[in-house]
Design a protein around this motif. Structure first.
Motif, short mmCIF file in Angstrom:
data_model
loop_
_atom_site.label_atom_id
_atom_site.label_comp_id
_atom_site.label_asym_id
_atom_site.label_seq_id
_atom_site.Cartn_x
_atom_site.Cartn_y
_atom_site.Cartn_z
N ARG A 167 87.37 1.21 109.81
CA ARG A 167 88.57 1.54 108.77
C ARG A 167 88.26 0.68 107.58
O ARG A 167 88.02 -0.60 107.67
N GLY A 169 90.02 1.59 104.60
CA GLY A 169 91.56 1.57 103.86
C GLY A 169 91.67 2.30 102.65
O GLY A 169 92.67 2.08 102.06
N GLU A 170 90.96 3.24 102.58
CA GLU A 170 91.24 4.18 101.51
C GLU A 170 92.79 4.96 101.47
O GLU A 170 93.48 5.06 100.21
N ALA A 171 93.21 5.01 102.51
CA ALA A 171 94.48 5.81 102.86
C ALA A 171 94.98 5.46 104.56
O ALA A 171 94.36 4.82 105.18
N GLU A 172 95.99 6.01 104.91
CA GLU A 172 96.56 5.40 106.07
C GLU A 172 95.86 6.52 107.14
O GLU A 172 95.38 7.64 106.70
N LYS A 175 92.32 8.90 107.19
CA LYS A 175 91.74 9.27 105.92
C LYS A 175 91.20 7.93 105.47
O LYS A 175 90.70 7.94 104.22
N GLY A 176 91.52 6.85 105.97
CA GLY A 176 90.88 5.30 105.55
C GLY A 176 89.70 4.96 106.51
O GLY A 176 89.52 3.73 106.46
N SER A 178 85.37 5.06 107.34
CA SER A 178 84.12 5.29 106.77
C SER A 178 82.96 5.21 107.96
O SER A 178 83.03 4.57 108.96
N GLY A 223 85.69 6.54 102.85
CA GLY A 223 87.01 7.11 103.21
C GLY A 223 86.71 8.61 103.74
O GLY A 223 87.77 9.06 104.15
#
Length: 384
Positions: A167, A169-172, A175-176, A178, A223
């Protein structure tokens, strides 16, 4: 073995040549001794590399029909050989599809059988629910620092290179996430324990404690991990069905040999109508699985952007059907069917995990239902 399926229009001559060549190789090289499963897998990867078969496991253009034919053939001869091949492809799938030129240097090694790869997605608290991934990666000092745990990682403990999902953390939620390329000798990566299962394969629980990676360890964009993971599974999920198909074909062949040689009530078992009914059911399940598996593979090779529905159908049907075919073969063998070390007993243990990994059967049902409902609603909206 019935080879008539190779004449189906899903295949080209190169696929038929591949299947024939691999089957000849496998008859000489397989099965291997499974006594030391780690040593067996290392040896199988090296042998598959030397034989040139691993060149199909990765690259800029994946031929899904070839992957499926290879997995089906290897599974029919030796389940561990199928596992060794499959993990070279799945483990480096993200690099094949999204990797940079420098990351692809690892791909050259895995395709040659000189390095073993692993795909590290599952966690103790998130199996099918990838959105709950808790392993975290944070930017620090021009690179990344990873902390967390992964479990049930195939090739864990013997892999030279891991693709790790964390994770960022680009989104919840999903979607977060990588994807990162992680060499096995990186400080902070620990094999906490090895996991024993009913059909022995190298599996491990991993811990990442302050693992430091350079910026260029990131695969694709930050992300994009969930999309990368799902794209990889889209490509490789039909091959799980192909492996199940190989197990089912072997079980059917073993059963037919048994019933034509075994006498019961003064005649071969094969003359009993009830036995013939069982064989008919088994043969039907095998062919139906093959049609679904190679439809999905053909669709992807023809350029379909996504085959989520087709891949889910192939995996679900082929793995569930193979379980039933193998169970029936055990039944036809009677007491010998549960004797340790016999082919059908080994198949009985091998098939069970395929209904779980790379998306459990119930998850595949959800995928299929959502796709079917989505298509129905889209058509209805368009019509109105």
């Amino acid at each position: 073995m019935d080879r008539s399926f190779l004449d189906w229009p899903f295949f080209e001559d190169r696929h038929r040549e591949l299947a024939a060549g691999l089957d000849e190789w496998a008859r000489d090289a397989l099965p291997v001794d499974h006594g030391d499963v780690d040593a067996a897998c290392r040896g199988l990867v090296a042998a598959l590399g030397d034989g040139g078969w691993l060149r199909h496991s990765g690259g800029e253009k994946l031929d899904i029909r070839s992957l499926c034919l290879i997995r089906e053939t290897l599974a029919r001869h030796d389940g561990l050989a199928d596992f060794a091949f499959a993990m070279q492809g799945l483990g480096m799938g993200a690099v094949s599809l999204f990797g940079t030129p420098s990351q692809r240097e690892w791909l050259e090694r895995t395709r040659a059988g000189q390095a073993i790869s692993a795909f590290a997605l599952t966690e103790p608290g998130s199996g099918s629910d990838v959105a709950r991934t808790s392993t975290a990666a944070r930017r620090e000092g021009g690179g990344w620092v990873l902390d967390g745990e992964k479990t049930y990682i195939s090739n864990g403990g013997i892999a030279d290179i891991y693709v790790i999902f964390a994770r960022t953390g680009e989104a919840e939620g999903a979607k977060g996430l990588s994807a990162f390329l992680l060499p096995a000798d990186t400080p902070g990566l620990e094999v906490v324990s090895r996991i024993e299962v009913i059909a022995p394969h190298p599996l491990a629980h991993l811990r990442l404690d302050g693992v430091r990676l350079p910026e260029d360890a990131l695969i694709g964009e930050a992300g994009a991990g969930f999309r990368i993971a799902m794209t990889v599974l889209d490509h490789f999920r039909p091959t799980v069905g192909a492996a199940a198909l190989g197990f089912a074909r072997r079980a059917l062949d073993e059963a037919m040999a048994r019933i034509t040689e075994r006498q019961l009530f003064g005649a071969p078992m094969s003359e009993l109508q009830m036995v013939q009914g069982h064989i008919a059911d088994m043969a039907l399940k095998v062919d139906a699985s093959a049609l679904l598996v190679y439809r999905a593979a053909w669709a992807k090779d023809q350029g379909a952007a996504r085959i989520t529905r087709e891949a889910a159908m192939a995996k679900l049907h082929a793995t569930e059907a193979a379980q039933q075919v193998i169970d029936q073969a055990v039944q036809l063998f009677g007491g010998d069917g549960v004797r340790s070390g016999t082919p059908v007993e080994s198949l009985y243990r091998e098939i069970r995990a395929l209904r779980i990994y790379e998306g459990a059967s119930d998850v595949q049902k959800l995928i299929i239902a959502r796709a079917a409902l989505g298509d129905f609603l889209a058509d209805r909206d368009q019509a109105s």
